[in-house]
Design a protein around this motif. Structure first.
Motif, PDB file in Angstrom:
ATOM      1  N   THR A   1      58.152 -44.277  30.963  1.00  0.00           N
ATOM      2  CA  THR A   1      58.908 -43.135  30.437  1.00  0.00           C
ATOM      3  C   THR A   1      58.491 -42.789  29.012  1.00  0.00           C
TER       4      THR A   1
ATOM      5  N   CYS B   1      64.291 -44.994  34.156  1.00  0.00           N
ATOM      6  CA  CYS B   1      64.131 -43.733  34.884  1.00  0.00           C
ATOM      7  C   CYS B   1      64.809 -43.878  36.243  1.00  0.00           C
ATOM      8  N   SER B   2      65.767 -43.031  36.519  1.00  0.00           N
ATOM      9  CA  SER B   2      66.489 -43.107  37.794  1.00  0.00           C
ATOM     10  C   SER B   2      65.592 -42.798  38.983  1.00  0.00           C
ATOM     11  N   VAL B   3      64.596 -41.939  38.795  1.00  0.00           N
ATOM     12  CA  VAL B   3      63.657 -41.650  39.884  1.00  0.00           C
ATOM     13  C   VAL B   3      62.864 -42.911  40.215  1.00  0.00           C
TER      14      VAL B   3
ATOM     15  N   ARG C   1      63.634 -46.075  39.606  1.00  0.00           N
ATOM     16  CA  ARG C   1      64.512 -47.101  40.182  1.00  0.00           C
ATOM     17  C   ARG C   1      64.847 -46.799  41.636  1.00  0.00           C
ATOM     18  N   THR C   2      65.095 -45.540  41.936  1.00  0.00           N
ATOM     19  CA  THR C   2      65.390 -45.154  43.310  1.00  0.00           C
ATOM     20  C   THR C   2      64.147 -45.279  44.182  1.00  0.00           C
TER      21      THR C   2
ATOM     22  N   GLY D   1      71.037 -43.318  28.818  1.00  0.00           N
ATOM     23  CA  GLY D   1      70.292 -44.484  29.283  1.00  0.00           C
ATOM     24  C   GLY D   1      68.795 -44.370  29.114  1.00  0.00           C
TER      25      GLY D   1
END
Length: 167
Positions: free
Chosen positions: A154, A11-13, A15-16, A147
Motif C-alpha cells: 500500500t 488493504c481490505s482488498v 486481505r479479502t 486503518g
C-alpha cells in the motif's frame, strides 16, 4: 510476495483476496449461494480434485466464511454452510457474474437471477449506501481511512491518498 502476506497488508482488498481470490474458491462460494452444501456435490459439479476442494473449504472455514456441520456419523460426513460473513460475499460473487455476463457470455447469460422481493429479473449493480445511486469509478473519490498505513502493498496508494512522500 507469498500469498499469506496479502492477509497482513493494510488493504481490505488484499486481505479479502487472500481468502477468496482463487477461481476454485469463488466457484465453491457460487455453489454455496446456489444451494450446494456437500463435498460430493462440489466435486461432482466442479470436477475439482478432492485435495484442492479440501484446501479451499478449510480456508473458508478458518476465515469464518463457512461452517462445517456433521450430517452423518458412520462414516462421519460434513456439509458446509455460509456464515453471516459468508453471505455478505454474495454481492462480490454476483458482481463478477454480471461482469462476465456482459463481457464473456456471447451466447447470453448461463444463469439468470430473479429478485423474489419485487418478482423481477435482476442484474446486480454496486450502489452507494447513502443515496442508493450506482457507483462508478469516475464518480468516487478514494480518501484515507483510519486503518490505512504506508506499508508493503500500500506504499504508493498511501502516498497518493495522503499526498505525502515516505519518510
Amino acid at each position: 510476495m507469498a500469498r499469506d502476506r496479502f492477509g497482513v497488508m493494510a488493504c481490505s482488498v488484499a486481505r479479502t483476496a487472500n481468502i477468496v481470490a482463487d477461481p476454485w474458491t469463488l466457484l465453491v462460494l457460487r455453489d454455496l449461494f446456489l444451494g450446494l452444501t456437500r463435498f460430493d456435490q462440489f466435486t461432482r459439479d466442479l470436477g475439482i480434485a478432492t485435495n484442492v476442494l479440501t484446501d479451499r473449504l478449510t480456508t473458508l472455514v478458518d476465515a469464518g466464511v463457512v461452517v462445517r456441520r456433521p450430517y452423518q456419523d458412520n462414516p462421519v460426513r460434513h456439509d458446509y454452510h455460509l456464515t453471516e460473513a459468508g453471505k455478505e460475499l454474495y454481492g462480490v460473487v454476483v458482481s463478477l457474474l454480471a461482469w462476465g455476463d456482459r463481457h464473456l457470455a456471447p451466447d447470453g447469460p448461463p444463469l439468470r437471477l430473479h429478485h423474489t422481493t419485487c418478482d423481477h429479473p435482476a442484474t446486480p449493480v454496486v450502489t452507494c449506501s447513502h443515496c442508493g445511486g450506482e457507483l462508478h469509478v469516475d464518480d468516487v473519490t478514494p480518501l484515507p481511512g483510519p486503518g490505512g498505513r504506508h506499508a508493503p502493498g500500500t506504499r504508493v496508494i498511501a502516498e497518493l491518498l495522503t499526498e505525502q512522500p515516505p519518510a
